[in-house]
Scaffold this motif. Structure first.
Motif: not given
Length: 199
Positions: A10-33
């Protein structure tokens, strides 16, 4: 995969000067979207919801009917998001579920930065992947959707049915979408995302 390797990708994808504060691996919850955004040239007519289509969805899950699928999702999983076609939640869900998927398994990564909420997808992931395959999948990670922090009005982790680790994003247009992790995985990364967006 190791969580620190997600942060590096993710750090390679942010803009210059932008800081990554938190990251998580997740999936869209099951159910009606939320319904998908309007397609530029849609010629397919919506199907009717009938008892037969719902029963066929339950008994033969390979054959699908859109309205029957939505009813089964509602009854079986609940609601994973709300919004009108074209809302922030609708666009986010469509970015993760394109109309013509390539069939490859990809991991969804969420990241809160000091400027925006990022939703990324890794490259194709193999079931029994070695280190080289994981590195290749991480190298192919790309941002599929992003929103300025001002567009995310709230992010909170709470219970949904039996899963206490459901992260819900509420957007400025009134729409929302939820993400989860499997029950066996810790909810700490999701809580970190919520805390980073609240701060």
């Amino acid at each position: 995969m190791d969580e620190t390797r997600y942060r590096e990708a993710i750090g390679r994808l942010v803009e210059p000067g932008e800081r990554v504060l938190a990251q998580a691996k997740a999936d869209v919850g099951g159910g009606l979207t939320p319904p998908p955004p309007p397609e530029p040239s849609s010629t397919a007519a919506p199907g009717r919801r009938t008892v037969g289509s719902v029963l066929l969805n339950v008994l033969l899950p390979v054959a699908t009917w859109d309205r029957g699928d939505r009813l089964v999702d509602l009854v079986g999983w609940g609601i994973a998001g709300r919004g009108t076609p074209g809302s922030a939640a609708s666009r986010l869900h469509r970015a993760l579920n394109p109309p013509r998927p390539d069939g490859a398994v990809r991991e969804t990564l969420l990241a809160a930065t000091d400027r925006r909420l990022l939703v990324c997808r890794t490259g194709p992931v193999k079931l029994l992947a070695g280190r080289d395959d994981e590195e290749r999948a991480l190298a192919e990670t790309e941002v599929v959707w992003s929103a300025a922090r001002t567009e995310v009005t709230s992010a909170r982790v709470g219970w949904h049915r039996l899963n206490p680790k459901r992260l819900r994003f509420d957007f400025a247009d009134g729409s929302w979408l939820a993400f989860t992790v499997p029950i066996a995985e810790p909810g700490t990364p999701l809580r970190a995302i919520a805390a980073a967006l609240a701060g």
